[in-house]
Design a protein around this motif. Structure first.
Motif, PDB file in Angstrom:
ATOM      1  N   CYS A  50      25.874  -0.647  84.335  1.00 25.68           N
ATOM      2  CA  CYS A  50      26.095  -0.489  85.828  1.00 25.68           C
ATOM      3  C   CYS A  50      27.571  -0.817  85.977  1.00 25.68           C
ATOM      4  CB  CYS A  50      25.275  -1.969  86.242  1.00 25.68           C
ATOM      5  SG  CYS A  50      25.540  -2.192  87.917  1.00 25.68           S
ATOM      6  N   SER A  51      28.196  -1.675  85.233  1.00 30.00           N
ATOM      7  CA  SER A  51      29.973  -1.777  85.279  1.00 30.00           C
ATOM      8  C   SER A  51      30.308  -0.535  84.749  1.00 30.00           C
ATOM      9  CB  SER A  51      30.229  -2.945  84.688  1.00 30.00           C
ATOM     10  OG  SER A  51      31.503  -2.983  84.650  1.00 30.00           O
ATOM     11  N   CYS A 116      28.475  -3.940  91.128  1.00 28.93           N
ATOM     12  CA  CYS A 116      27.456  -3.932  90.232  1.00 28.93           C
ATOM     13  C   CYS A 116      26.416  -4.898  90.344  1.00 28.93           C
ATOM     14  CB  CYS A 116      28.010  -4.530  88.583  1.00 28.93           C
ATOM     15  SG  CYS A 116      26.863  -4.380  87.438  1.00 28.93           S
TER      16      CYS A 116
END
Length: 141
Positions: A50-51, A116
């Motif tokens: 996600c990040s 995120c």
């Protein structure tokens, strides 16, 4: 968003499939020969992915040339706690490319503090810390 889970053996080996047909295997890491990632490992993979997507997207929008992105994520839990949730998660993010230090740090900060979704969920139980390495050198906090 949906996934399907199917048990594959007499123990804890599962196959999960998302709506697009992507497959992930899960298993109990305490098994002698685990055939997949543990659910808690998947959470760490989730925050990394996600990040990572956010960081790439932020830097691309700024038309900055990213040549490499790697991340090492470590989760810490209290031994014997039930449930045994993460209390701290540390992300070591390595970025290479023609990117100013302040832009690399800002992309990481924006990801974890704003964009995120996985980090925003996990921060409710875990302190999330970061370390950014840009072109082989640590970035000051």
């Amino acid at each position: 968003m949906k996934i399907h889970l199917k048990r594959l053996n007499e123990n804890y080996h599962f196959e999960t499939v998302n709506e697009r047909g992507n497959v992930i295997h899960l298993d109990n890491k305490s098994e002698p020969n685990p055939q997949g990632a543990s659910p808690m490992e998947l959470l760490l993979m989730g925050i990394a992915g996600c990040s990572g997507i956010d960081i790439v997207m932020i830097l691309k929008k700024q038309q900055l040339e990213l040549t490499n992105l790697e991340m090492d994520v470590e989760g810490f839990r209290v031994d014997g706690a039930v449930p045994n949730v993460f209390t701290r998660i540390h992300l070591k993010i390595t970025i290479d490319g023609e990117i100013p230090e302040n832009k690399a740090k800002r992309a990481v900060d924006l990801s974890l503090e704003k964009y995120c979704s996985v980090a925003k969920m996990l921060e409710k139980t875990a302190e999330i810390t970061t370390e950014v390495i840009l072109n082989g050198s640590p970035v000051k906090k």
